[in-house]
Each structure stands twice: as C-alpha cells, then as structure tokens.
Design a protein around this motif. Structure first.
Motif, mmCIF file in Angstrom:
data_model
loop_
_atom_site.group_PDB
_atom_site.id
_atom_site.type_symbol
_atom_site.label_atom_id
_atom_site.label_comp_id
_atom_site.label_asym_id
_atom_site.label_seq_id
_atom_site.Cartn_x
_atom_site.Cartn_y
_atom_site.Cartn_z
ATOM 1 N N TYR A 1 2.482 8.268 -1.330
ATOM 2 C CA TYR A 1 3.493 7.891 -0.346
ATOM 3 C C TYR A 1 4.776 7.422 -1.018
ATOM 4 C CZ TYR A 1 0.050 8.467 3.284
ATOM 5 O OH TYR A 1 -0.863 9.010 4.122
ATOM 6 N N GLY A 2 4.851 6.185 -1.426
ATOM 7 C CA GLY A 2 6.085 5.645 -1.970
ATOM 8 C C GLY A 2 7.059 5.275 -0.872
ATOM 9 N N TRP A 3 8.170 4.705 -1.278
ATOM 10 C CA TRP A 3 9.196 4.237 -0.341
ATOM 11 C C TRP A 3 9.712 5.377 0.540
ATOM 12 C CZ3 TRP A 3 11.014 -0.429 1.053
ATOM 13 C CH2 TRP A 3 12.194 -0.457 1.785
ATOM 14 N N ALA A 4 9.850 6.568 -0.029
ATOM 15 C CA ALA A 4 10.433 7.697 0.697
ATOM 16 C C ALA A 4 9.580 8.128 1.892
ATOM 17 C CB ALA A 4 10.628 8.876 -0.248
ATOM 18 N N LYS A 5 8.289 7.859 1.853
ATOM 19 C CA LYS A 5 7.404 8.269 2.949
ATOM 20 C C LYS A 5 6.975 7.092 3.823
ATOM 21 C CE LYS A 5 5.622 12.376 0.691
ATOM 22 N NZ LYS A 5 4.416 13.057 0.185
ATOM 23 N N PHE A 6 7.709 6.021 3.734
ATOM 24 C CA PHE A 6 7.452 4.859 4.602
ATOM 25 C C PHE A 6 8.193 5.088 5.909
ATOM 26 C CE2 PHE A 6 8.365 0.388 5.935
ATOM 27 C CZ PHE A 6 7.051 0.018 6.175
ATOM 28 N N ASP A 7 7.600 5.930 6.760
ATOM 29 C CA ASP A 7 8.224 6.282 8.034
ATOM 30 C C ASP A 7 7.147 6.727 9.019
ATOM 31 O OD1 ASP A 7 7.692 9.161 7.742
ATOM 32 O OD2 ASP A 7 9.332 9.176 6.297
ATOM 33 N N PRO A 8 7.495 6.820 10.309
ATOM 34 C CA PRO A 8 6.486 7.173 11.319
ATOM 35 C C PRO A 8 5.928 8.590 11.171
ATOM 36 C CG PRO A 8 8.618 6.700 12.366
ATOM 37 C CD PRO A 8 8.774 6.472 10.895
ATOM 38 N N GLY A 9 6.645 9.464 10.514
ATOM 39 C CA GLY A 9 6.162 10.820 10.310
ATOM 40 C C GLY A 9 5.023 10.916 9.313
ATOM 41 N N HIS A 10 4.994 9.987 8.352
ATOM 42 C CA HIS A 10 3.941 9.989 7.336
ATOM 43 C C HIS A 10 2.876 8.937 7.618
ATOM 44 C CE1 HIS A 10 7.227 12.070 5.179
ATOM 45 N NE2 HIS A 10 6.214 12.771 4.701
ATOM 46 N N ALA A 11 3.258 7.816 8.155
ATOM 47 C CA ALA A 11 2.311 6.733 8.464
ATOM 48 C C ALA A 11 1.921 6.839 9.930
ATOM 49 C CB ALA A 11 2.942 5.379 8.173
ATOM 50 N N TRP B 1 0.836 -1.200 0.000
ATOM 51 C CA TRP B 1 0.000 0.000 0.000
ATOM 52 C C TRP B 1 0.872 1.251 0.000
ATOM 53 C CZ3 TRP B 1 -0.865 4.415 2.744
ATOM 54 C CH2 TRP B 1 -2.065 5.082 2.533
ATOM 55 N N PHE B 2 1.918 1.258 0.829
ATOM 56 C CA PHE B 2 2.815 2.413 0.892
ATOM 57 C C PHE B 2 3.629 2.563 -0.385
ATOM 58 C CE2 PHE B 2 2.135 2.022 5.435
ATOM 59 C CZ PHE B 2 2.006 3.352 5.800
ATOM 60 N N VAL B 3 4.242 1.498 -0.816
ATOM 61 C CA VAL B 3 5.155 1.572 -1.951
ATOM 62 C C VAL B 3 4.411 1.910 -3.244
ATOM 63 C CG1 VAL B 3 6.802 0.253 -3.339
ATOM 64 C CG2 VAL B 3 6.817 0.039 -0.862
ATOM 65 N N ALA B 4 3.233 1.342 -3.444
ATOM 66 C CA ALA B 4 2.486 1.549 -4.685
ATOM 67 C C ALA B 4 1.611 2.798 -4.667
ATOM 68 C CB ALA B 4 1.616 0.322 -4.972
ATOM 69 N N ASN B 5 1.375 3.365 -3.507
ATOM 70 C CA ASN B 5 0.493 4.524 -3.394
ATOM 71 C C ASN B 5 1.226 5.780 -3.873
ATOM 72 O OD1 ASN B 5 -1.182 6.663 -2.505
ATOM 73 N ND2 ASN B 5 -1.993 5.375 -0.868
ATOM 74 N N PRO B 6 0.702 6.451 -4.906
ATOM 75 C CA PRO B 6 1.382 7.652 -5.414
ATOM 76 C C PRO B 6 1.547 8.758 -4.368
ATOM 77 C CG PRO B 6 -0.454 7.022 -6.855
ATOM 78 C CD PRO B 6 -0.504 6.124 -5.648
#
Length: 144
Positions: A97-107, A90-95
C-alpha cells in the motif's frame, strides 16, 4: 505499540487487509455492524485481536488494585488512539500500500471517508480528545 502491532498485522495479512485471506469466520452484513463497526465485516480475527488489545489497555486498572473512572477513561482514550495510529501505520508501512494507496479505492474495508481519512479516524480522534479535555477540565486529579 501501534507501530509494532501494525507490523505484526502486515506480516499476518500481507496485502489482503481486514483479514480478507485469513482462515477466520466473517459476518459481512448486519445492521449492528453499520452502527458499531463502521459498516465493515466482523471477523473472528478482529473479535479476538480487539478484545486482547482492550485487555492490554485496561489491565493496569486490575493489576494496580484500584479502580477509578478517570483511569478507565484514560485507558479508553488510549485504546482509541492506538487503533487509529495502528491502522494508519499499517497502510504506510505495508509494501502493498504505502501513502499513495491510502484512499477509499484501495482501502475498501473503510467504506466511509472524510477529509482524506476514514471517518473512524475522525470519530476516534474526537472521542479521545473529548475524553482528555473533560479529564483536564475536571482538574485531572479527581478519583472516583
């Protein structure tokens, strides 16, 4: 399955993860959520989706006409693995978010992180690995 379901959820939720903008009921705070839900809100959307996917994984036990603890354990390990992979995809494929926003600040709906991933991932990975190890250790063919 996890890839396809993650993409369905991206279409449903968009950039607002954890059903933040969906017209569903929410329980934001309750002590049971801290124990069983990782501190996240419980929503009507998630109650139905998680129940449905549990039925998907456990339905072969009913449709095969036989029950075994081994098959139930495999179904449990499968559903645990499914949700970890689905959430990550969901994170990686979601435009949004992406890999760069896979962190506690965004999720922000994943309140607890360890070694760069939500604690739920580590618990799920450890639980599924433990189930598979125990089944393998027992010989894999034992039916109870």
């Amino acid at each position: 399955m996890a890839f396809f379901f993650a993409n369905v959820e991206i279409q449903i939720e968009g950039s607002a993860g954890w059903a933040a903008n969906l017209p569903t009921w929410r329980v934001e705070k309750h002590w049971l959520l801290d124990i069983f839900w990782g501190g996240r809100a419980m929503t009507g959307y998630h109650a139905w989706v998680f129940s449905f996917m549990a039925l998907v994984f456990f339905s072969p036990l009913a449709f095969n006409g036989r029950w075994s603890w081994r098959d139930a354990a495999l179904a449990l390990a499968g559903v645990m693995t499914f949700w970890m992979v689905e959430d990550f995809v969901w994170f990686v494929a979601n435009p949004a978010y992406g890999w760069a926003k896979f962190d506690p600040g965004h999720a922000v709906w994943h309140p607890h992180w360890l070694f760069g991933a939500p604690v739920d991932y580590w618990i799920g990975l450890g639980g599924a690995a433990l189930i598979l190890w125990l089944l393998h250790r027992r010989g894999g063919s034992a039916r109870q």
